[in-house]
Design an enzyme around this catalytic site. Structure first.
Site, PDB file in Angstrom:
ATOM      1  N   GLU A 189      -0.762  -6.826   5.994  1.00 24.40           N
ATOM      2  CA  GLU A 189      -0.808  -5.882   6.975  1.00 24.40           C
ATOM      3  C   GLU A 189       0.240  -5.092   6.384  1.00 24.40           C
ATOM      4  OE1 GLU A 189      -2.999  -6.441   8.667  1.00 24.40           O
ATOM      5  OE2 GLU A 189      -3.414  -8.353   8.971  1.00 24.40           O
ATOM      6  N   HIS A 245      -1.855  -2.936   4.116  1.00 26.81           N
ATOM      7  CA  HIS A 245      -3.117  -1.890   5.315  1.00 26.81           C
ATOM      8  C   HIS A 245      -2.033  -0.148   4.874  1.00 26.81           C
ATOM      9  CE1 HIS A 245      -6.929  -3.830   5.016  1.00 26.81           C
ATOM     10  NE2 HIS A 245      -5.225  -4.414   6.453  1.00 26.81           N
TER      11      HIS A 245
END
Length: 375
Positions: A231, A234
């Site tokens: 995550e 990203h």
């Protein structure tokens, strides 16, 4: 994963060495009043496997912010006396106030953040998690607090803070500008800060939200370093692209081995590679300890081509490998992403790699062929 919406004054050396502190550890502690110790946290270790993930293990919290607080007079107010980060390797802290004491009160407060580069906040409170050591009275000289453990309901926050060191060190290594920031788009002291939201009772998460620019995790997500770093990957792509989003339609679910879209496979494949590269392996690990092996070849029963995120992630890992065509690291790739906004893996490989002086023939082309991507 990304939660997709409808289209519409620090130095690198300081944070990497863990020596950012207002206390000179080489000075004679006899002239100071100090609290020392080691910051640790219990956590579930998903990387150890499904069975091991059910038990708690203890780790040190590296490069975590601490504040030395206390009173310098019996009638005085409690105030900040010194600040710094725990050691980059062993989580120790050496927090000192000038003067031998005695000080009427002294304690250390820890915050779920690392300098101003990353932090973990509660989804409801929107503030960092904090806790304090025991408050000592009439303190003189150096006092060893031993192992200081984060509270049980905060352990995931400290796992996140600690894990992000693995990504930051890789990003800083690739940042040739001398800036302490995650990318060279900002100058030291004006860095964008990576923010995670997490809580021990959080039931919503597992994505990066472009709207808030936060990573949102549910409780179990913090068990997995791979999930945390995926995550964060990203967010890193968004930062490398100078706050430009990449269109990634059809990304709900996005299985590793099945066709989605080129944009989805590019963003998710990059995030998979970020996590595996940061941790030095070739897999993705879920919060419950199960994992997915990213190794594949033309005979692996996956969908084929550059709309499959597993094919892209493994291609990137092979390009960045120690003996790979990109020079043994991802450094040149990170510089490419800083300079060029690739909308998908095709544009990255065929158009942007030549601009960055990275190879697209011979070994590089063979890597793509091995993962069923042909240009």
């Amino acid at each position: 994963m990304i939660r997709y919406r409808h289209p519409a004054a620090l130095t690198v050396v300081a944070i990497l060495s863990g020596t950012l502190t207002s206390c000179d550890q080489s000075a004679d502690d006899a002239a100071k009043t100090c609290l020392t110790g080691k910051l640790t946290y219990d956590h579930h270790d998903a990387e150890a496997g499904k069975d091991a993930a059910k038990a708690l293990t203890n780790s040190v919290a590296r490069n975590a912010n601490w504040e030395l607080r206390g009173k310098t007079s019996a009638s005085g107010r409690t105030r900040l006396l010194a600040s710094g980060v725990t050691d980059r390797n062993n989580g120790t802290f050496h927090a000192c106030s000038d003067g031998p004491g005695p000080l009427p009160e002294l304690y250390v407060r820890f915050r779920s953040s690392s300098t101003k580069l990353w932090r973990v906040i509660g989804p409801a409170s929107k503030t960092e998690f904090t806790f304090e050591t025991r408050h000592l009275r009439n303190v003189t000289g150096s006092n060893d607090l031993g192992s200081v453990k984060a509270p049980a309901d905060q352990q995931g926050a400290w796992k996140i803070v600690d894990t992000l060191n693995d990504l930051y060190r890789k990003a800083a290594e690739a940042n040739s500008s001398g800036s302490a920031c995650w990318t060279r788009h900002q100058r030291s002291g004006k860095c964008d800060r990576l923010t995670f939201t997490w809580a021990a009772d959080a039931t919503k998460g597992g994505y990066w939200d472009p709207g808030s620019r936060n990573v949102v995790l549910e409780a179990e997500d913090a068990n997995s370093k791979h999930l945390i770093l995926h995550e964060a990957g990203h967010w890193l792509q968004f930062e490398l692209y100078g706050h430009r989003d990449t269109d990634a339609p059809g990304c709900d679910g996005h299985p590793f081995d099945r066709t989605t879209t080129r944009g989805c496979a590019w963003t998710e494949g990059f995030a998979d590679a970020v996590a595996a590269y940061s941790l030095g392996d070739y897999r993705y690990v879920y919060g419950d300890g199960s994992d997915f092996d990213l190794h594949n070849d033309p005979n692996t029963p996956w969908d084929k081509g550059d709309a499959v995120q597993g094919r892209i992630g493994s291609s990137l890992l092979d390009l960045w490998a120690k003996d790979g065509p990109d020079g043994g690291s991802w450094n040149k790739h990170i510089q490419l992403m800083t300079d060029h906004h690739s909308t998908d893996f095709n544009e990255y490989f065929t158009a942007d790699r030549p601009k960055a002086g990275l190879p697209t023939t011979d070994a590089a082309k063979q890597i793509l062929d091995d993962h069923t991507i042909t240009y």
